[in-house]
Motif scaffolding. Structure first.
Motif, mmCIF file in Angstrom:
data_model
loop_
_atom_site.group_PDB
_atom_site.id
_atom_site.type_symbol
_atom_site.label_atom_id
_atom_site.label_comp_id
_atom_site.label_asym_id
_atom_site.label_seq_id
_atom_site.Cartn_x
_atom_site.Cartn_y
_atom_site.Cartn_z
ATOM 1 N N SER A 26 0.832 -1.211 0.000
ATOM 2 C CA SER A 26 0.000 0.000 0.000
ATOM 3 C C SER A 26 0.863 1.256 0.000
ATOM 4 O O SER A 26 0.650 2.177 -0.800
ATOM 5 N N THR B 78 2.904 1.401 -3.329
ATOM 6 C CA THR B 78 2.089 1.745 -4.492
ATOM 7 C C THR B 78 1.796 3.237 -4.543
ATOM 8 O O THR B 78 1.887 3.867 -5.614
ATOM 9 N N VAL B 79 1.447 3.813 -3.407
ATOM 10 C CA VAL B 79 1.173 5.253 -3.371
ATOM 11 C C VAL B 79 2.424 6.053 -3.724
ATOM 12 O O VAL B 79 2.393 6.946 -4.591
ATOM 13 N N SER C 229 3.571 5.348 -7.443
ATOM 14 C CA SER C 229 2.690 5.940 -8.455
ATOM 15 C C SER C 229 2.868 7.452 -8.536
ATOM 16 O O SER C 229 2.858 8.026 -9.634
ATOM 17 N N TYR D 128 -5.285 5.774 -10.555
ATOM 18 C CA TYR D 128 -5.757 4.600 -9.815
ATOM 19 C C TYR D 128 -6.935 3.869 -10.458
ATOM 20 O O TYR D 128 -7.281 2.773 -10.037
#
Length: 294
Positions: free
Chosen positions: A107, A110-111, A114, A201
């Motif tokens: 989590s 990924t944040v 990205s 997303y």
């Protein structure tokens, strides 16, 4: 009628993709063996109350350090607790750590990945320098330092490992976003007025699921090993919680006279790590576009 065709074609495309992935996975004997081993491990964790012959925390002073026998298949520890029951219940600790740590780290990664991959420039530089700083320290030593600051305990293990292991996911996701951000479907989404959050997303991230799934599967084994190491050092799960690492540590003083004490939980760790590594390797090959023709 014409409007429904793109949706049906998309559904068929995804269905064909997953079928093709399963076909390649099924043809990989090592991956299939790993999947079966992982399935057995998960079933043992789920049905631990039914499989364990004794209460894992029940102290029996009349059965202290019993050798493996028909009554106690794997022997007992220095409190007379059945080792088989504690190892079976320890699988619940291991699968919890593996899954939760990976969810936390993926989590965060990924944040961060990205944002770095989509925006680039100063955002990318700041996030990647943070990644470099975290990765410049040996992960286990950094985790131990965090655990010393937070204090021992299973929940702190989740936080410490998640805070250290997000960097690998961040690099992978950054690379994927940098490849996708200039593609036609992203340009089309911008032209339709979608904001950056929706583009990142809803449009780009679904195309990055394959490396995320592979990272998750491969990382579970590493998380289980890390938790066992921390529990071995007394920083992970605390007594009377049945953790494989703490059981091995407790058996060290009896290593010469009663080697089975530490041997059996060590074999449980080896089995679990081998299972997830075999399955993860096969899943990587099945999801890798370069392997489609193999």
């Amino acid at each position: 009628m014409l409007k429904s065709l793109p949706k049906n074609n998309k559904s068929l495309k995804h269905r064909g993709l997953w079928y093709d992935t399963w076909r390649r996975l099924k043809n990989n004997r090592a991956a299939l063996l790993g999947l079966i081993m992982v399935g057995i491990f998960i079933l043992v964790a789920i049905f631990a109350p039914l499989l364990a012959p004794y209460d894992p925390n029940e102290i029996n002073l009349g059965a202290i350090l019993k050798e493996p026998s028909a009554e106690y298949w794997l022997g007992t520890d220095y409190y007379g607790r059945d080792l088989l029951s504690r190892i079976i219940y320890g699988s619940r600790i291991s699968i919890s750590v593996g899954v939760i740590v990976q969810l936390v780290s993926i989590s965060i990664g990924t944040v961060m990945g990205s944002l770095a991959g989509y925006y680039g420039g100063k955002v990318d530089m700041l996030i990647m320098r943070l990644v470099d700083i975290v990765m410049s320290f040996p992960s286990l030593l950094l985790t131990i330092a965090i655990m010393v600051a937070l204090g021992p305990g299973l929940y702190n293990v989740f936080l410490a490992l998640g805070a250290v292991w997000w960097t690998r996911t961040a690099r992978i996701i950054r690379s994927e976003f940098m490849q996708h951000r200039e593609k036609e479907y992203v340009e089309a989404a911008r032209a339709l007025g979608n904001n950056d959050f929706i583009i990142m997303y809803k449009h780009i991230l679904p195309n990055c699921l394959a490396p995320i799934i592979i990272t998750f599967t491969m990382g579970v084994a590493s998380a289980i090993m890390a938790e066992a190491s921390l529990s071995f050092l007394g920083l992970g799960a605390q007594e009377p919680t049945p953790s494989w690492g703490s059981i091995i540590n407790n058996g060290l003083q009896y290593l010469r006279t009663k080697p089975w004490y530490s041997l059996f939980p060590g074999l449980a760790i080896a089995y679990t790590v081998l299972a997830f590594n075999l399955f993860g390797d096969g899943l990587r090959d099945a999801l890798d576009p370069k392997m489609k023709n193999h």
